[in-house]
Scaffold this motif. Sequence first.
Motif, PDB file in Angstrom:
ATOM      1  N   PHE A 125       5.890   9.628  -7.117  1.00 52.37           N
ATOM      2  CA  PHE A 125       7.339   9.812  -7.286  1.00 52.37           C
ATOM      3  C   PHE A 125       7.707   9.688  -8.769  1.00 52.37           C
ATOM      4  CE2 PHE A 125      11.748   8.067  -7.132  1.00 52.37           C
ATOM      5  CZ  PHE A 125      12.355   9.153  -6.517  1.00 52.37           C
ATOM      6  N   THR A 126       8.427  10.677  -9.280  1.00 55.49           N
ATOM      7  CA  THR A 126       8.770  10.675 -10.713  1.00 55.49           C
ATOM      8  C   THR A 126      10.202  10.249 -10.996  1.00 55.49           C
ATOM      9  OG1 THR A 126       9.487  12.990 -10.693  1.00 55.49           O
ATOM     10  CG2 THR A 126       7.130  12.552 -11.097  1.00 55.49           C
ATOM     11  N   GLU A 156       0.823  -1.209   0.000  1.00 58.10           N
ATOM     12  CA  GLU A 156       0.000   0.000   0.000  1.00 58.10           C
ATOM     13  C   GLU A 156       0.859   1.262   0.000  1.00 58.10           C
ATOM     14  OE1 GLU A 156      -2.461  -0.630   3.400  1.00 58.10           O
ATOM     15  OE2 GLU A 156      -3.877  -1.930   2.339  1.00 58.10           O
ATOM     16  N   TRP A 157       1.920   1.250   0.796  1.00 57.68           N
ATOM     17  CA  TRP A 157       2.797   2.419   0.822  1.00 57.68           C
ATOM     18  C   TRP A 157       3.504   2.592  -0.525  1.00 57.68           C
ATOM     19  CZ3 TRP A 157       7.897   3.594  -0.006  1.00 57.68           C
ATOM     20  CH2 TRP A 157       8.309   4.867   0.403  1.00 57.68           C
ATOM     21  N   THR A 158       3.960   1.499  -1.102  1.00 56.27           N
ATOM     22  CA  THR A 158       4.706   1.576  -2.365  1.00 56.27           C
ATOM     23  C   THR A 158       3.800   1.992  -3.515  1.00 56.27           C
ATOM     24  OG1 THR A 158       6.165  -0.175  -1.535  1.00 56.27           O
ATOM     25  CG2 THR A 158       6.275   0.308  -3.884  1.00 56.27           C
ATOM     26  N   MET A 159       2.558   1.574  -3.478  1.00 53.50           N
ATOM     27  CA  MET A 159       1.614   2.018  -4.502  1.00 53.50           C
ATOM     28  C   MET A 159       1.472   3.537  -4.474  1.00 53.50           C
ATOM     29  SD  MET A 159       0.044  -0.104  -6.631  1.00 53.50           S
ATOM     30  CE  MET A 159      -1.559   0.631  -6.899  1.00 53.50           C
ATOM     31  N   GLU A 160       1.314   4.103  -3.296  1.00 59.04           N
ATOM     32  CA  GLU A 160       1.198   5.555  -3.181  1.00 59.04           C
ATOM     33  C   GLU A 160       2.482   6.247  -3.640  1.00 59.04           C
ATOM     34  OE1 GLU A 160      -1.511   7.414  -2.443  1.00 59.04           O
ATOM     35  OE2 GLU A 160      -2.503   5.460  -2.646  1.00 59.04           O
ATOM     36  N   ILE A 194       4.756   4.730 -11.611  1.00 57.10           N
ATOM     37  CA  ILE A 194       3.744   3.705 -11.831  1.00 57.10           C
ATOM     38  C   ILE A 194       3.467   3.525 -13.319  1.00 57.10           C
ATOM     39  CG2 ILE A 194       1.819   5.333 -11.674  1.00 57.10           C
ATOM     40  CD1 ILE A 194       1.777   1.686 -10.406  1.00 57.10           C
ATOM     41  N   ASN A 195       3.792   4.529 -14.108  1.00 64.11           N
ATOM     42  CA  ASN A 195       3.546   4.461 -15.547  1.00 64.11           C
ATOM     43  C   ASN A 195       4.607   3.660 -16.286  1.00 64.11           C
ATOM     44  OD1 ASN A 195       1.138   6.345 -16.044  1.00 64.11           O
ATOM     45  ND2 ASN A 195       2.469   7.570 -14.716  1.00 64.11           N
TER      46      ASN A 195
END
Length: 429
Positions: free
Chosen positions: A292-293, A283-287, A301-302
């Motif tokens: 974060f770019t 959950e933390w890493t998803m956020e 995430i992209n």
Amino acid sequence: MSIDFTLTAEQVSLRKTARDFAQNILKPIALEADAEPDPQKAFAMMKPAYIEAHKLGLTFGFIPTEYGGSGITNVDLQIVAEEVCAVDPGFGCILLVNGLALLPLLWYGSEEQKRKWLVEATSDQTGEYIAGFNVSETAGTANFDHAGAFPAGLQMTAEYDEANREYVLNGSKYWPSSSGGWDLKGANVNMFIVRTDKHKGGNEGLSAILVPRGTPGMTFKAPIDKIGHRTNQNNWIECDNCRVPEENAFAIGNGDLIVSKAFTWSGPVAGITAVGVARSAFEWTMEWAKTFTAAGDKPIINHQAVGYMLGDVAMRIEASRYLCWKAAHYLDMHDGEGQAFGAMAKIFSTELLFDSVYKCMQIAGVNSLSKEYPLEKLLREAAVLPIYDAGTVGMQRRKVWGVMADKDYDTNAFRNCEPVEFKKSMQGW
């Protein structure tokens, strides 16, 4: 539809209670205690949270209602444990050990012993009552059921003094949890697996003995300093002619079965602990990945590599959760008997999800090493899980092997929820 993963209204309420407790009461205390360098002080800092958990019925919920507990099922326990351990698995272990210490009385104790010890725990008004489970020793525990006589296998002895109708304990235990109590003067009660017959092997010579707080001859050294589960106390105990009344002994000659069944009950709980830890990391890493770019023009995430890794972690969490639920359901059906299947839940989940937490760290990059963020703690906690609670290599895989090697083993028993009789011949492989 006979298969349904939807929680009942009662289970949804139970999950909310556990989550609210974990997030609002446990979390602030646990973060501070984890950073405390003194392991005993860190453990003692958890007492206020423990008292609040007691008020909510979380400390002895596994005890049947007839003895003052809540009588929650193993499946219900899964729901509570995931929420608690998503915040702090060390505290979850404190709750777990109460079950390891007291449930053997339900399985092997007399009615008089159940009434005395279980009701004593559930009727405590202070909310501080805590139990210790003592199997591990300095020489290790994997060979607890070794076929050889003393000194092979467990080495703490309890010789029977017929004249005084007492057992006399001598030897040491190393690594047991909660045994020192909040003040390092002893838990309210300690359950020991000891050798009551030095001339017999581990499958005949072991028994269980309850030692109350304040019993002369039992001393506690400083708790073990660890990388993870720092809020949980792990002890080094010395017994020197520690005398206990004979009525405190039970499962004479069957202490090995207590060890096997206790770590069967805890297997899915350890597994769901891994689910909770990995879920928090995910959950933390998803956020993080969505904001974060890494100095690029879009959140990470992209990027396909990040998306694939997060997808893998999500799948592992779900697969592990449902294996743990299935194992807990099986134990509810068969009075806690399901030694291979409880072990499977523990092995699969703790090993698979340790790697999942590390994958989250890879996604976050070097920032994951900073104590400013939660991943470094979560990895420390995840590292404990495959090793503790009858370690996956030392004992749990051996249980699976022993059961499956039996000539009568049905390979579809777990799938069909059919009973599998556990025999002493399945031990000692």
